[in-house]
Motif scaffolding. Structure first.
Motif, short mmCIF file in Angstrom:
data_model
loop_
_atom_site.label_atom_id
_atom_site.label_comp_id
_atom_site.label_asym_id
_atom_site.label_seq_id
_atom_site.Cartn_x
_atom_site.Cartn_y
_atom_site.Cartn_z
N VAL A 106 0.83 -1.20 0.00
CA VAL A 106 0.00 0.00 0.00
C VAL A 106 0.87 1.25 0.00
O VAL A 106 0.61 2.22 -0.74
N LEU A 107 1.93 1.24 0.78
CA LEU A 107 2.84 2.39 0.82
C LEU A 107 3.53 2.58 -0.52
O LEU A 107 3.69 3.72 -0.99
N PHE A 108 3.93 1.49 -1.16
CA PHE A 108 4.56 1.59 -2.47
C PHE A 108 3.60 2.19 -3.49
O PHE A 108 4.00 3.01 -4.34
N ALA A 139 -4.21 10.11 1.86
CA ALA A 139 -3.77 11.36 1.25
C ALA A 139 -2.29 11.55 1.56
O ALA A 139 -1.80 11.13 2.62
N THR A 140 -1.58 12.17 0.63
CA THR A 140 -0.17 12.49 0.88
C THR A 140 -0.09 13.79 1.68
O THR A 140 -0.98 14.64 1.60
N GLY A 141 0.97 13.92 2.43
CA GLY A 141 1.14 15.09 3.30
C GLY A 141 1.21 14.67 4.75
O GLY A 141 1.00 13.51 5.10
N ASN A 142 1.49 15.62 5.61
CA ASN A 142 1.65 15.31 7.03
C ASN A 142 0.58 15.96 7.89
O ASN A 142 0.73 16.04 9.11
N GLU A 143 -0.50 16.45 7.28
CA GLU A 143 -1.53 17.10 8.08
C GLU A 143 -2.89 16.94 7.43
O GLU A 143 -3.00 16.59 6.24
N VAL A 144 -3.92 17.19 8.22
CA VAL A 144 -5.29 17.16 7.74
C VAL A 144 -5.66 18.56 7.28
O VAL A 144 -5.50 19.53 8.01
N THR A 145 -6.15 18.68 6.05
CA THR A 145 -6.47 19.99 5.48
C THR A 145 -7.93 20.34 5.68
O THR A 145 -8.73 19.54 6.19
N ASN A 146 -8.31 21.53 5.21
CA ASN A 146 -9.70 21.98 5.34
C ASN A 146 -10.65 21.15 4.49
O ASN A 146 -11.84 21.03 4.80
N LEU A 203 9.29 13.56 3.10
CA LEU A 203 10.41 13.05 3.91
C LEU A 203 10.92 14.10 4.88
O LEU A 203 12.12 14.30 5.05
N ALA A 204 10.00 14.80 5.54
CA ALA A 204 10.39 15.76 6.56
C ALA A 204 11.05 15.04 7.73
O ALA A 204 10.53 14.05 8.23
N GLY A 205 12.21 15.51 8.12
CA GLY A 205 12.96 14.85 9.18
C GLY A 205 13.54 13.53 8.75
O GLY A 205 13.82 12.67 9.57
N GLU A 206 13.72 13.35 7.42
CA GLU A 206 14.28 12.13 6.85
C GLU A 206 13.48 10.89 7.20
O GLU A 206 14.00 9.79 7.29
N ARG A 207 12.19 11.07 7.41
CA ARG A 207 11.29 9.95 7.70
C ARG A 207 9.99 10.13 6.92
O ARG A 207 9.55 11.25 6.68
N MET A 208 9.40 9.01 6.52
CA MET A 208 8.12 9.05 5.84
C MET A 208 7.03 8.85 6.88
O MET A 208 6.68 7.72 7.23
N GLY A 209 6.53 9.94 7.41
CA GLY A 209 5.56 9.88 8.49
C GLY A 209 4.26 9.23 8.06
O GLY A 209 3.67 9.60 7.04
N LEU A 210 3.79 8.27 8.84
CA LEU A 210 2.54 7.55 8.57
C LEU A 210 1.61 7.74 9.76
O LEU A 210 1.96 7.38 10.89
N ARG A 211 0.43 8.30 9.49
CA ARG A 211 -0.52 8.57 10.57
C ARG A 211 -1.92 8.13 10.14
O ARG A 211 -2.24 8.09 8.96
N GLY A 212 -2.73 7.80 11.16
CA GLY A 212 -4.11 7.38 10.90
C GLY A 212 -5.08 8.18 11.75
O GLY A 212 -4.76 8.59 12.88
#
Length: 277
Positions: free
Chosen positions: A13-15, A89-96, A121-130
């Motif tokens: 799924v990540l790929f 969704a791609t990104g590190n935050e929830v948008t409007n 790759l902020a902070g050299e990591r691929m942040g995954l959140r749910g």
């Protein structure tokens, strides 16, 4: 109840999400899609996904929902056990616009999950959140929702583990070194045996240091080692060596027979081709 959900995502799924992000249009800053999998007893297992073309404006979101349903119906023909469980969704935050998109998926499945993958790759990591959407508001008043984080973890089938180990060999490489071919069966057995021997050496060193008082022991590690020791068969060293050697011989025989059958099929195919010409 939704806050107790646990999301388990497979590497494929990540790929697929990263591939969709790399193939995005030049004017697209965010990519979204549908998550497919199963949901049972508070555990959502995501095994597949696909991208949904969309455009985000300042005051609205345009998504090709007919395309999404067509792709979902085609996927159902291949794997009927995969259902819609949420969206990504791609990104590190929830948008409007996330609440508008989430409202659509709320009509497609019960308690949809929202997963974000930080492809920058902020902070050299691929942040995954749910996240899950929790309704807010007062009775007979204006209603809203709030995205609340939930636990997300990675899970792998055995074939996926082999693929990840193969991809790991390309880390830090460049040029032709990034192209890695799958190793033969016996080579994979040898690599697995080498990794097992290295792990046993580390465990033995840890036990010796704890026994000598040079390191502090951990109760969890001790219980895990005790469980490992009890899982071994109660056989003498010679009997265990003979049984292991017999199993290896059986494995080698099966591999040899498989190679012979494969060679015979290839010869038969070529002979058939020559005869037809």
């Amino acid at each position: 109840m939704a806050l107790n959900l646990v999301v388990k995502i497979h590497p494929v799924v990540l790929f697929q999400i990263v591939d969709a992000y790399e193939r995005r249009n030049a004017d697209s800053h965010r990519v979204i899609g549908t998550l497919l999998g199963t949901s049972d007893k508070g555990v959502v297992e995501v095994t597949n996904c696909f991208c949904v073309p969309h455009k985000e404006h300042a005051d609205q979101v345009e998504a090709e929902l007919n395309y999404a349903m067509d792709v979902y119906e085609l996927n159902r023909r291949v794997n009927a056990s995969e259902n819609i469980v949420g969206w990504w969704a791609t990104g590190n935050e929830v948008t409007n616009h996330s609440s508008v998109i989430h409202e659509y998926y709320s009509r497609e499945c019960r308690e949809p999950v929202h997963v974000t993958l930080d492809t920058s790759l902020a902070g050299e990591r691929m942040g995954l959140r749910g996240y899950v959407c929790v309704p807010l508001g007062v009775p007979h008043g204006k209603q809203g929702c709030m995205f609340t984080p939930i636990n997300v973890s990675l899970i792998c089938y055995e074939p996926e583990v082999v693929g990840l180990q193969l991809c790991q060999k390309t880390i830090g490489a460049s040029g032709r070194a990034r192209q890695v071919q799958p190793a033969p069966d016996l080579a994979q057995v040898a690599e697995a045996a080498a990794r097992l021997a290295s792990s046993l050496d580390q465990v033995l060193q840890y036990v010796e240091e704890v026994a000598a008082g040079r390191a502090e022991g951990h109760k969890a590690a001790g219980r895990a080692l005790l469980e490992l020791a009890h899982s071994l068969p109660s056989l003498a060293a010679d009997s265990f060596a003979d049984a292991f050697a017999s199993s290896v011989k059986d494995l080698l025989m099966v591999v040899t027979l498989a190679q012979l059958v494969k060679t015979q099929l290839q010869l038969n195919e070529k002979l058939t081709l020559l005869t037809s010409q």
